[in-house]
Scaffold this motif. Structure first.
Motif, PDB file in Angstrom:
ATOM      1  N   GLU A 120       0.826  -1.219   0.000  1.00 20.48           N
ATOM      2  CA  GLU A 120       0.000   0.000   0.000  1.00 20.48           C
ATOM      3  C   GLU A 120       0.850   1.255   0.000  1.00 20.48           C
ATOM      4  N   ALA A 121       2.038   1.135   0.574  1.00 27.15           N
ATOM      5  CA  ALA A 121       2.911   2.310   0.692  1.00 27.15           C
ATOM      6  C   ALA A 121       3.211   2.919  -0.680  1.00 27.15           C
ATOM      7  N   VAL A 122       3.182   2.080  -1.742  1.00 23.97           N
ATOM      8  CA  VAL A 122       3.453   2.593  -3.090  1.00 23.97           C
ATOM      9  C   VAL A 122       2.363   3.583  -3.517  1.00 23.97           C
ATOM     10  N   VAL A 123       1.130   3.242  -3.193  1.00 22.47           N
ATOM     11  CA  VAL A 123       0.009   4.118  -3.559  1.00 22.47           C
ATOM     12  C   VAL A 123       0.081   5.427  -2.771  1.00 22.47           C
ATOM     13  N   ILE A 124       0.374   5.316  -1.492  1.00 21.25           N
ATOM     14  CA  ILE A 124       0.493   6.508  -0.639  1.00 21.25           C
ATOM     15  C   ILE A 124       1.643   7.389  -1.131  1.00 21.25           C
ATOM     16  N   ALA A 125       2.741   6.731  -1.486  1.00 19.23           N
ATOM     17  CA  ALA A 125       3.902   7.464  -2.005  1.00 19.23           C
ATOM     18  C   ALA A 125       3.544   8.220  -3.280  1.00 19.23           C
ATOM     19  N   GLY A 126       2.727   7.573  -4.123  1.00 20.79           N
ATOM     20  CA  GLY A 126       2.269   8.221  -5.346  1.00 20.79           C
ATOM     21  C   GLY A 126       1.424   9.445  -5.022  1.00 20.79           C
ATOM     22  N   ASN A 127       0.545   9.304  -4.047  1.00 22.92           N
ATOM     23  CA  ASN A 127      -0.289  10.437  -3.631  1.00 22.92           C
ATOM     24  C   ASN A 127       0.562  11.630  -3.226  1.00 22.92           C
ATOM     25  N   LYS A 128       1.645  11.348  -2.529  1.00 22.83           N
ATOM     26  CA  LYS A 128       2.464  12.419  -1.958  1.00 22.83           C
ATOM     27  C   LYS A 128       3.590  12.891  -2.868  1.00 22.83           C
ATOM     28  N   GLY A 129       3.886  12.121  -3.902  1.00 21.38           N
ATOM     29  CA  GLY A 129       5.048  12.452  -4.722  1.00 21.38           C
ATOM     30  C   GLY A 129       6.353  12.220  -3.971  1.00 21.38           C
ATOM     31  N   ALA A 130       6.343  11.208  -3.109  1.00 15.40           N
ATOM     32  CA  ALA A 130       7.539  10.893  -2.321  1.00 15.40           C
ATOM     33  C   ALA A 130       7.791   9.387  -2.380  1.00 15.40           C
ATOM     34  N   PRO A 131       8.540   8.904  -3.389  1.00 21.50           N
ATOM     35  CA  PRO A 131       8.719   7.460  -3.595  1.00 21.50           C
ATOM     36  C   PRO A 131       9.144   6.691  -2.341  1.00 21.50           C
ATOM     37  N   VAL A 132       8.684   5.441  -2.263  1.00 19.19           N
ATOM     38  CA  VAL A 132       8.853   4.611  -1.062  1.00 19.19           C
ATOM     39  C   VAL A 132      10.295   4.451  -0.603  1.00 19.19           C
ATOM     40  N   VAL A 133      11.236   4.509  -1.536  1.00 22.44           N
ATOM     41  CA  VAL A 133      12.630   4.246  -1.168  1.00 22.44           C
ATOM     42  C   VAL A 133      13.162   5.345  -0.245  1.00 22.44           C
ATOM     43  N   LEU A 134      12.521   6.509  -0.261  1.00 20.43           N
ATOM     44  CA  LEU A 134      12.979   7.639   0.562  1.00 20.43           C
ATOM     45  C   LEU A 134      12.778   7.381   2.049  1.00 20.43           C
ATOM     46  N   ASN A 135      11.675   6.718   2.378  1.00 19.57           N
ATOM     47  CA  ASN A 135      11.402   6.449   3.790  1.00 19.57           C
ATOM     48  C   ASN A 135      11.616   4.979   4.057  1.00 19.57           C
ATOM     49  N   GLY A 136      12.695   4.649   4.739  1.00 19.11           N
ATOM     50  CA  GLY A 136      12.969   3.258   5.059  1.00 19.11           C
ATOM     51  C   GLY A 136      11.808   2.676   5.850  1.00 19.11           C
ATOM     52  N   GLY A 137      11.725   1.372   5.878  1.00 21.25           N
ATOM     53  CA  GLY A 137      10.707   0.766   6.722  1.00 21.25           C
ATOM     54  C   GLY A 137       9.560   0.144   5.965  1.00 21.25           C
ATOM     55  N   SER A 138       9.264   0.613   4.752  1.00 21.83           N
ATOM     56  CA  SER A 138       8.211  -0.069   4.006  1.00 21.83           C
ATOM     57  C   SER A 138       8.840  -1.237   3.250  1.00 21.83           C
ATOM     58  N   PRO A 139       8.120  -2.351   3.120  1.00 22.88           N
ATOM     59  CA  PRO A 139       8.693  -3.516   2.427  1.00 22.88           C
ATOM     60  C   PRO A 139       9.104  -3.191   0.990  1.00 22.88           C
ATOM     61  N   SER A 140       8.291  -2.387   0.300  1.00 22.13           N
ATOM     62  CA  SER A 140       8.636  -2.070  -1.089  1.00 22.13           C
ATOM     63  C   SER A 140       9.833  -1.120  -1.152  1.00 22.13           C
ATOM     64  N   GLY A 141       9.871  -0.152  -0.229  1.00 20.01           N
ATOM     65  CA  GLY A 141      10.994   0.795  -0.203  1.00 20.01           C
ATOM     66  C   GLY A 141      12.312   0.074   0.066  1.00 20.01           C
ATOM     67  N   ASP A 142      12.275  -0.858   1.016  1.00 24.76           N
ATOM     68  CA  ASP A 142      13.488  -1.621   1.318  1.00 24.76           C
ATOM     69  C   ASP A 142      13.909  -2.452   0.114  1.00 24.76           C
ATOM     70  N   ALA A 143      12.907  -3.029  -0.583  1.00 24.67           N
ATOM     71  CA  ALA A 143      13.218  -3.852  -1.756  1.00 24.67           C
ATOM     72  C   ALA A 143      13.910  -2.999  -2.824  1.00 24.67           C
ATOM     73  N   TYR A 144      13.415  -1.781  -3.039  1.00 26.33           N
ATOM     74  CA  TYR A 144      14.047  -0.908  -4.037  1.00 26.33           C
ATOM     75  C   TYR A 144      15.433  -0.465  -3.591  1.00 26.33           C
TER      76      TYR A 144
END
Ligand SMILES: Nc1ncnc2c1ncn2[C@@H]1O[C@H](COP(=O)(O)OP(=O)(O)O)[C@@H](O)[C@H]1O
Ligand SMILES: [Mg+2]
Lengths: 264, 96
Positions: free
Chosen positions: A206-230
């Motif tokens: 879900e963090a990917v969708v939220i990141a899209g809403n905010k214009g702040a890709p998941v990799v910027l904020n550690g802790g989300s599974p997708s951000g860590d994967a990237y």
């Protein structure tokens, strides 16, 4: 200096190319690399929005190749990581507003100044695909573990082999629950089918969708599974040996027994 | 819980028996076809050539002759040709 130009492609639309390009770019830049992202989706500009820099776009790639401005005038600098830049697509031009030679020249020019030129490819295998591939030295293919994207990925891999050689694969939107139930192809299944090198697996998040809403890709904020994967994918691209966590649907025996006896 | 239900649940807990097995076998098959890139006419020409080749040496039943492409995780990328051979008394090869 000559950087690496990498195209992010898939055949099928909507599998996560733009998301991947933004996150890998930010991941590489946060490791200290100088990175430029080219939005190759002429007519359907999105990378600016996903990166959250849409308000600062002035010129675009079509302005650059048609000589209306210099490349550096069109580049939008990221506010969070100063070594990341975006070459925006045009929103109003047609897909064929740029030809293969122009795209190749632009990429060559940018490689002089950047460590990485990441190119977000449009869906399909037409002109836009050919342009972005011609401008690249390497390719990343993104797929989800569904039948149509995998089939299209196979087609694209076949097309790439004759020009850029063997691409690397990202499997996006993997759902562990579904894999465990046997209702989603797991990483081994996808690799059996496509027979390419795996660059990484990105979970459904879900963090990917939220990141899209905010214009702040998941990799910027550690802790989300997708951000860590990237983050891990970016490090692998830099040559680090970062293991890929096993996401094959294997359960512990206790969990299996519980599920067998009491259902899901 | 019936016995079949129990078996299904056991299979499920090992990630087997779900719809992904179907996805995998269907993909392997369709991709083999995509990768071969043969048109329907080319396949028919191949079928005819094989049929002719066998008939030069053996008496076979053209009706029952089949040629198909198969691909599965265990049996990847094969062409199966099935030709019912008519075995009579005397040598199999014959003169037309
Ligand atoms: N790992 C993920 N988890 C959940 N949603 C995702 C994930 N990756 C991509 N998406 C969503 O999928 C949609 C398509 O992604 P996008 O990157 O625009 O694909 P493409 O560029 O290939 O068309 C977007 O709405 C995005 O939020
Ligand atoms: Mg896109």
């Amino acid at each position: 200096m000559s950087g690496r130009a990498i195209v992010v492609t898939s055949g099928k639309g909507g599998v996560g190319k733009t998301t991947a390009t933004a996150n890998i770019g930010l991941g590489l830049a946060s490791q200290g690399k100088k990175v430029v992202l080219i939005d190759g989706d002429i007519g359907l500009r999105n990378l600016d929005l996903i990166l959250g820099v849409e308000n600062r776009v002035v010129y675009n790639i079509v302005d650059v190749v048609s000589g209306r401005c210099q490349p550096r005038q069109a580049l939008v600098k990221d506010k969070r990581i100063s070594s990341l830049f975006l070459m925006p697509a045009s929103q109003i031009d047609e897909k064929d507003a740029i030809n293969t030679d122009q795209m190749r020249d632009l990429s060559a020019q940018l490689k002089e100044e950047f460590d990485f030129v990441l190119i977000d490819c449009p869906a399909g295998i037409e002109q836009g695909f050919r342009n972005t591939v011609a401008a690249a030295d390497e390719a990343i293919v993104v797929t989800t573990p569904d039948v149509s994207p995998v089939r299209d990925a196979d087609r694209v891999i076949g097309l790439l082999q004759s020009s850029l050689g063997e691409p690397q694969l990202i499997i996006n939107r993997m759902s562990m629950d579904m894999v465990k139930r046997g209702d989603m192809l797991d990483q081994q299944d996808v690799l059996d089918i496509l027979a390419v090198r795996l660059l990484g697996i990105v979970p459904e998040d879900e963090a990917v969708v939220i990141a899209g809403n905010k214009g702040a890709p998941v990799v910027l904020n550690g802790g989300s599974p997708s951000g860590d994967a990237y983050g891990r994918i970016a490090r692998r691209i830099l040559g680090e040996d970062v293991p890929i966590p096993e996401l094959n649907g294997h359960n512990s025996l206790a969990k299996r027994l519980g599920r067998i006896l009491f259902g899901r | 819980m019936t016995l079949t239900e129990l078996i299904q649940r056991i299979q499920h807990s090992f990630g087997k028996g779900g719809s992904k097995d179907e996805a995998k076998s269907r993909l392997l098959l369709v991709l083999q076809d995509d990768r071969l890139g043969l048109t329907a006419e080319e396949k028919e020409a191949l079928r005819q050539d094989i049929l002719e080749a066998i008939r030069k040496h053996l008496k076979i039943d053209a009706e029952g002759f089949t040629m198909e492409f198969v691909s599965s995780p265990t049996d990847q990328n094969k062409m199966h040709v099935s030709a019912p051979v008519q075995v009579g008394r005397g040598p199999a090869n014959f003169s037309k």
